[in-house]
Structure formats: structure tokens, C-alpha cells
Design an enzyme around this catalytic site. Sequence first.
Site, mmCIF file in Angstrom:
data_model
loop_
_atom_site.group_PDB
_atom_site.id
_atom_site.type_symbol
_atom_site.label_atom_id
_atom_site.label_comp_id
_atom_site.label_asym_id
_atom_site.label_seq_id
_atom_site.Cartn_x
_atom_site.Cartn_y
_atom_site.Cartn_z
ATOM 1 N N ASP A 18 0.819 -1.211 0.000
ATOM 2 C CA ASP A 18 0.000 0.000 0.000
ATOM 3 C C ASP A 18 0.859 1.271 0.000
ATOM 4 O O ASP A 18 1.965 1.278 0.535
ATOM 5 C CB ASP A 18 -0.909 -0.017 1.241
ATOM 6 C CG ASP A 18 -2.097 0.929 1.096
ATOM 7 O OD1 ASP A 18 -2.319 1.455 -0.012
ATOM 8 O OD2 ASP A 18 -2.798 1.148 2.107
ATOM 9 N N ASN A 66 -10.954 -2.652 -5.268
ATOM 10 C CA ASN A 66 -10.184 -1.743 -6.127
ATOM 11 C C ASN A 66 -10.835 -1.497 -7.495
ATOM 12 O O ASN A 66 -10.490 -0.550 -8.195
ATOM 13 C CB ASN A 66 -8.738 -2.231 -6.323
ATOM 14 C CG ASN A 66 -7.864 -2.078 -5.087
ATOM 15 O OD1 ASN A 66 -6.949 -2.871 -4.858
ATOM 16 N ND2 ASN A 66 -8.136 -1.060 -4.269
HETATM 17 C C1 IPE Z 1 -5.448 -2.777 -0.158
HETATM 18 O O1 IPE Z 1 -5.090 -1.455 -0.348
HETATM 19 C C2 IPE Z 1 -5.428 -3.515 -1.464
HETATM 20 C C3 IPE Z 1 -4.116 -3.654 -2.110
HETATM 21 C C4 IPE Z 1 -2.961 -3.296 -1.617
HETATM 22 C C5 IPE Z 1 -4.162 -4.282 -3.393
HETATM 23 P P1 IPE Z 1 -6.190 -0.310 -0.485
HETATM 24 O O2 IPE Z 1 -5.445 0.961 -0.639
HETATM 25 O O3 IPE Z 1 -7.146 -0.662 -1.564
HETATM 26 O O4 IPE Z 1 -6.918 -0.411 0.919
HETATM 27 P P2 IPE Z 1 -7.871 0.619 1.679
HETATM 28 O O5 IPE Z 1 -8.971 0.977 0.740
HETATM 29 O O6 IPE Z 1 -7.029 1.811 2.023
HETATM 30 O O7 IPE Z 1 -8.323 -0.095 2.888
HETATM 31 C C1 IPE Z 2 -1.507 0.312 -3.429
HETATM 32 O O1 IPE Z 2 -1.337 1.681 -3.411
HETATM 33 C C2 IPE Z 2 -1.827 -0.221 -4.801
HETATM 34 C C3 IPE Z 2 -3.176 -0.752 -4.940
HETATM 35 C C4 IPE Z 2 -4.105 -0.735 -4.029
HETATM 36 C C5 IPE Z 2 -3.504 -1.359 -6.210
HETATM 37 P P1 IPE Z 2 -2.558 2.705 -3.373
HETATM 38 O O2 IPE Z 2 -2.910 3.075 -4.761
HETATM 39 O O3 IPE Z 2 -3.666 2.173 -2.547
HETATM 40 O O4 IPE Z 2 -1.857 3.918 -2.639
HETATM 41 P P2 IPE Z 2 -2.553 4.964 -1.649
HETATM 42 O O5 IPE Z 2 -3.198 4.197 -0.565
HETATM 43 O O6 IPE Z 2 -3.539 5.747 -2.473
HETATM 44 O O7 IPE Z 2 -1.407 5.786 -1.168
HETATM 45 MG MG MG Z 3 -4.108 2.383 -0.550
#
Ligand code: IPE
Ligand code: IPE
Ligand code: MG
Length: 245
Positions: A18, A66
Site C-alpha cells: 500500500d 479496487n
Molecule cells: C489494499 O489497499 C489492497 C491492495 C494493496 C491491493 P487499499 O489501498 O485498496 O486499501 P484501503 O482501501 O485503504 O483499505
Molecule cells: C496500493 O497503493 C496499490 C493498490 C491498491 C492497487 P494505493 O494506490 O492504494 O496507494 P494509496 O493508498 O492511495 O497511497
Molecule cells: Mg491504498
Amino acid sequence: MERIEKTKLPQHIAIIMDGNGRWSKVNSVSRIEGHRKGAESVRDIVKTCREIGIRYLTLYAFSVENWLRPTKEVRALMGLLEKFLRSELREMEDSGIRLMTIGDIEALPEKVKKLLQKTIEKTSNNNGMVLNLALSYGGRDEIVGAVEKILEDIDAGKIGPADITKETFSDYLHTSDIPDPDLLIRTSGEYRISNFLLWQMAYTEFYFTGTLWPDFRRENLIEAIVDYQERERRFGRTSDQLSGD
Ligand code: IPE
Ligand code: IPE
Ligand code: MG
């Protein structure tokens, strides 16, 4: 790497990768660029796990939630996945990595699905390490899906209600061929599991770090493993019982 105790390695590491979006903000680039940088961390961490001798690595690459992101971002993530699969097949073959997936693979674009199938097939005899990608994955969906399959098997007379145990239930999950994670790592300073491996993490050790995923590299992983190795996993027992006192 010298800091790692070879006899106490986690067999299975799961990672919630993340923070790509926040990394892109900090570095004044697009979110897509953040994901691209995140893919570099994926390569580094896969390679490091293989070198250390980790048997299973599960990466949360795309959650079922997602799909709710802007179409452009979803498309870019799928494109990066495709690129990763194309560029890493050779490396996976050379270093004995077997690819597996969990999640609703049917929901992925046709091209990605085909590429996944091909890579899974081509690496199916490798036994150096399992790289398990969670794609369109949701823990609750997985559990509900398992219940549906169990009901089908009961209807078909293959099993009876008395056959349902913790062990047989696990067999109906996407992870039936994979042991439960020993260590979960979540980057970016969030303290939640976001629908990841709900059943499987009953006794997993959690490691949270503020490091954003694109900055999470080899040394950070080693740090997490060292931290894990200092813990005592009691599984409900007392410390004295474990030390045999
Ligand atoms: C969790 O991250 C899913 C992945 C890393 C693929 P998110 O960024 O989607 O999670 P939330 O929405 O902050 O809980
Ligand atoms: C993780 O990074 C990647 C996926 C969830 C696919 P994020 O895109 O969730 O990054 P933040 O949480 O917006 O920083
Ligand atoms: Mg995230």
C-alpha cells in the site's frame, strides 16, 4: 541478510502493498507513475524472498474493492500487471519460481487472464518458491464462495454436514494448496487488513510500517523478518509450555 536466522524463516509471507498513491503525491508525479514505481518494489521483493529462501510469497496486488477506482487507474494497473507477467516469465523460470493466483480471475481482462494462465502453466513445475498474486481478491467473497461450493458438494452427495471441519473448510478456499501466512506486512502506515486473507490470518504475525510501498525494498523486508524472528508465537499456550518448562 546476515541478520536473518535461517532456521526460523517464515514459511509464508503475505504483503499488503500500500501507498503508491501517496508516494506519487510526495514525489509530484501521477498515481500511475506511483504504481509503476511500486512494480519495481515487487521485483526487488520477489527476488529477495527467493534469495532468502522464503517458500511462499503472497502479494495483494488488486482487491475486489479496487474495481471501484477510476477506470483510467484500473486500466493502468491491469497494464502494469500484464507488463510484469511478460517481463518476469524468464526470471521466474530461471529462478524456479512458481506462479499461483487467488481471487476472482474471471473478472480480469481477457488478455491478462490468458497471460496468467500461460505463466501459471509454464512455471507449474518450479519448486523454488511460490509467488501467489491476489487479484480481484476479497476475503469475504472467498469465504462465501467456499460455503457455496460446500453446499453444492452436499447436494451432490459428495460430502455430508459432518465432514465439515476447519481443515475441510480450508480445502474449499483459494489457498487450499498454500499454508497460512506466518507474517503479514502492510506498508504505508495503515493499520487494517482491507479484506485480505481473513480466514487464513487467524494466527499470522502482523508487521506494520510507515514506509510507502515504492520505497519498500530489500533492507525493509529484512527488517520485517528480523522483527518477526524476535517474536514468540504461542497459539494460545503459555510461554512456559513452549519452552518446555
Ligand atoms: C489494499 O489497499 C489492497 C491492495 C494493496 C491491493 P487499499 O489501498 O485498496 O486499501 P484501503 O482501501 O485503504 O483499505
Ligand atoms: C496500493 O497503493 C496499490 C493498490 C491498491 C492497487 P494505493 O494506490 O492504494 O496507494 P494509496 O493508498 O492511495 O497511497
Ligand atoms: Mg491504498
